[in-house]
Write an enzyme that holds these catalytic residues in place. Structure first.
Site, PDB file in Angstrom:
ATOM      1  N   ASP A  85      33.372 -21.791  26.529  1.00  0.00           N
ATOM      2  CA  ASP A  85      32.599 -23.018  26.332  1.00  0.00           C
ATOM      3  C   ASP A  85      31.275 -22.585  25.715  1.00  0.00           C
ATOM      4  OD1 ASP A  85      34.651 -24.204  27.743  1.00  0.00           O
ATOM      5  OD2 ASP A  85      33.386 -25.063  29.301  1.00  0.00           O
ATOM      6  N   HIS A 141      38.146 -15.996  27.597  1.00  0.00           N
ATOM      7  CA  HIS A 141      39.597 -16.024  27.526  1.00  0.00           C
ATOM      8  C   HIS A 141      40.091 -15.525  26.171  1.00  0.00           C
ATOM      9  CE1 HIS A 141      40.216 -18.566  31.242  1.00  0.00           C
ATOM     10  NE2 HIS A 141      38.908 -18.672  31.045  1.00  0.00           N
ATOM     11  N   SER A 226      25.002 -15.868  27.818  1.00  0.00           N
ATOM     12  CA  SER A 226      25.150 -14.849  26.810  1.00  0.00           C
ATOM     13  C   SER A 226      25.815 -15.389  25.560  1.00  0.00           C
ATOM     14  CB  SER A 226      25.919 -13.653  27.366  1.00  0.00           C
ATOM     15  OG  SER A 226      25.663 -12.513  26.579  1.00  0.00           O
TER      16      SER A 226
END
Length: 261
Positions: A85, A141, A226
């Site tokens: 995200d 992911h 990050s």
């Protein structure tokens, strides 16, 4: 004033300070901050795997998993999905090894990949820079199905990777701590560059991670905000042109199509 901020950031970018921040975030004392943190950053707690009262520290909440089914990922071996995200803060073609104008600064693939012999693979490829704010889900992911052929950890600084850091600190993406995963797809190779940031204790790989991965598999997570940089080979990726700098993307959202060679 910008010079003063830059100096203060340089002084606060030491791993010792980041480590102390991380220790507090992992302590039981930090539990009291979780509801305020969630409210301040508008975090959707309904998609979290556990009830907000079940997390044992701020770090535990920050690195939360999602409820099963929270992200719908198209099961297609020839697409690239967002690994996180995030907000898109850079996107474009790599010009003879140069990543041009990420918040006004240019980078080289060679610097970003720590002079890896794999640099040549991406010399004229395609890149995306994805910034994770504190409000985002912070697990990373697999953007494609394939095989992880190498993981490389590169020690470095912990400068902020937000707008200020990218604009006013010198080349933070190639100076900060990085963990790079090279993923071999049937038709191409992708470099997944995980960039650490200020107040990040570490970038953690998932325990017992298999080299053979499927699209959407959990690979790693950040402890606090990050950035992820995706690098693709030349003529191997057709980007979804409906996505622009400043747009938000969700983990599992399709970014484009792999071009079969």
């Amino acid at each position: 004033m910008k010079t003063i901020f830059r100096l203060l950031t340089e002084l606060s970018s030491r791993k010792t300070i980041s480590r102390l921040t991380g220790q507090f975030a992992k302590s039981k004392i930090s539990i009291k901050l979780i509801p305020r943190f969630a409210k301040t950053y508008g975090i959707n707690i309904n998609e979290a795997e556990k009830n907000i009262n079940e997390y044992v520290s701020l770090n535990d909440f920050f690195t939360r998993r999602l409820k099963t089914g929270s992200r719908k990922i198209q099961q297609d071996d020839n697409i690239v999905v967002s690994p996180v995200d995030a907000k898109i803060t850079g996107i474009g073609t790599i010009e003879n090894g140069e990543i041009i104008n990420v918040k006004g600064q240019d980078y080289t693939v060679d610097e970003l990949l720590n002079h890896s012999p794999r640099t040549v693979t991406y010399k004229n490829g395609f890149y995306m820079v994805l910034y994770l704010s504190p409000s985002d889900y912070h697990r990373i992911h697999a953007p494609v199905s394939g095989e992880i052929v190498e993981n490389e950890h590169i020690p470095g600084k912990v400068y902020p990777v937000n707008d200020f850091g990218l604009k006013h600190m010198r080349k933070v993406l190639s100076r900060n701590e990085r963990l790079i995963s090279y993923i071999r797809h049937e038709f191409t190779e992708i470099a997944l560059v995980k960039v650490g940031a200020m107040n990040v204790s570490s970038i953690q790989l998932i325990e017992s991670l298999n080299n053979e991965i499927s699209i959407g598999d959990e690979l790693a997570y950040f402890e606090f905000g990050s950035t992820v940089v995706l690098l693709m080979e030349k003529d191997s990726f057709q980007y979804n042109e409906n996505k622009f700098i400043g747009d938000k993307v969700k983990m599992g959202e399709t970014l484009g199509q792999i071009i079969k060679k």
